[in-house]
Design a protein around this motif. Structure first.
Motif, short mmCIF file in Angstrom:
data_model
loop_
_atom_site.label_atom_id
_atom_site.label_comp_id
_atom_site.label_asym_id
_atom_site.label_seq_id
_atom_site.Cartn_x
_atom_site.Cartn_y
_atom_site.Cartn_z
N SER A 18 82.81 61.92 14.68
CA SER A 18 82.97 62.60 13.39
C SER A 18 83.52 61.65 12.35
O SER A 18 83.52 61.94 11.18
CB SER A 18 83.93 63.79 13.55
N SER A 59 77.17 68.18 20.08
CA SER A 59 78.47 67.93 19.46
C SER A 59 78.96 69.20 18.79
O SER A 59 78.17 70.12 18.54
CB SER A 59 78.35 66.81 18.43
N ASN A 94 78.07 62.39 12.28
CA ASN A 94 78.17 63.79 11.87
C ASN A 94 78.02 63.87 10.36
O ASN A 94 78.22 62.88 9.64
CB ASN A 94 79.52 64.37 12.28
#
Length: 315
Positions: A18, A59, A94
């Motif tokens: 992330s 994820s 992400n």
């Protein structure tokens, strides 16, 4: 030890990072889960399947989108399982601020929330800066700083090395020497005159200019000007032993002087004390810089189990 052995840029080979962007759930919280078929999908907090387990890996959802893996390729789905980006990519970051970095044919490009290309696939490496909209990108072996929100470069690719120090500053190398730039307009916080650096603590770095060492923090703020022959942290102490004009003193990591550099030796911190030698005599100082036992002994060992062996008058 040279900088190359101490600082390096980490290649972004992983795909489920992330990079500091906090996750935001869908209207209904969805949790990754491994199905009986050894594939992953998503369930609600009550364990009900919302997205069937058809993925090799998944994820958590970020900005209501999730990076998923099918086979060796990566794509993106929304909260209903609809495909936003088909699994045609070698790696994906992400989403953050509505944009995502995607790797294809060995090169990274930038896409928007619908998969439209904002930057063509042209960068061999990327290094997003956590909690910001900024990313370092590498092209033709040179690093540049890109603002994803504005869609423009803050610094065009020109640096051989770009080591992120904080959200606000990066250590860079152009030719031989190093400097520290800010992330606002790429102006130098420390000029390109640094010949060597060493990390002293998580947020404290010492740098060398014209044969002398100074200290700065991870935001590029100078803590101590380059005036020391050496700067070292001894194990077990949160203070620095500094040497100036051949003599030693103590300083805090924030640059506050604890002991003036007037001692011919300051030994390792042990048993709550530094052994200090002044004009040929041994004494002891604590980590706050207070000399508890004045230098009055011909010789002395470091403290161990609250005791030290000392010598005076040959005894």
């Amino acid at each position: 030890m040279k900088l190359r052995a101490l600082l390096f840029i980490v290649g972004l080979s992983i795909s489920f990072s992330s990079w500091g962007q906090k996750g935001s759930n869908c209207p209904e919280d969805l949790i990754p889960k491994l199905g009986q078929n050894r594939q992953y999908g998503y369930v609600t907090l009550f364990g009900e399947w919302r997205i069937n387990p058809i993925y090799t890996k998944v994820s958590p959802f970020v900005e209501n989108k999730a990076v998923v893996q099918k086979g060796l390729s990566y794509g993106v789905i929304d909260c209903d399982g609809n495909v936003i980006l088909p699994p045609n990519y070698e790696a994906l970051t992400n989403y953050r601020f509505g944009k995502i970095w995607a790797k294809k044919n060995g090169l990274w490009g930038l896409l928007d929330s619908r998969g439209n290309q904002l930057l063509p696939h042209q960068f061999t490496e990327i290094n997003p800066i956590a909690y910001t909209e900024l990313s370092w990108v590498k092209k033709d072996n040179l690093w540049g700083l890109f603002n994803e929100e504005r869609g423009s470069f803050i610094c065009k690719p020109q640096y051989k090395i770009a080591q992120i120090m904080s959200e606000n500053a990066t250590l860079v190398q152009v030719d031989v020497n190093f400097g520290v730039i800010n992330h606002v307009n790429c102006n130098y916080l420390l000029p390109l005159t640094i010949t060597n650096v060493k990390k002293l603590a998580p947020h404290t770095i010492t740098y060398k200019i014209d044969g002398k060492w100074g200290i700065f923090n991870d935001e590029g703020k100078i803590i101590a000007n380059p005036e020391y022959d050496s700067v070292n942290v001894k194990y077990g102490a949160d203070v620095l032993i500094v040497q100036k004009d051949g003599l030693f003193g103590l300083s805090t990591l924030s640059g506050k002087q604890l002991l003036a550099p007037e001692y011919s030796l300051i030994d390792d911190y042990s048993g709550g004390f530094f052994k200090v030698v002044h004009k040929g005599k041994t004494g002891y100082a604590n980590r706050l810089g207070k000399v508890f036992i004045k230098p009055s002994y011909q010789e002395g060992s470091s403290f161990l189990n609250k005791t030290a062996i000392v010598k005076n008058n040959g005894k």
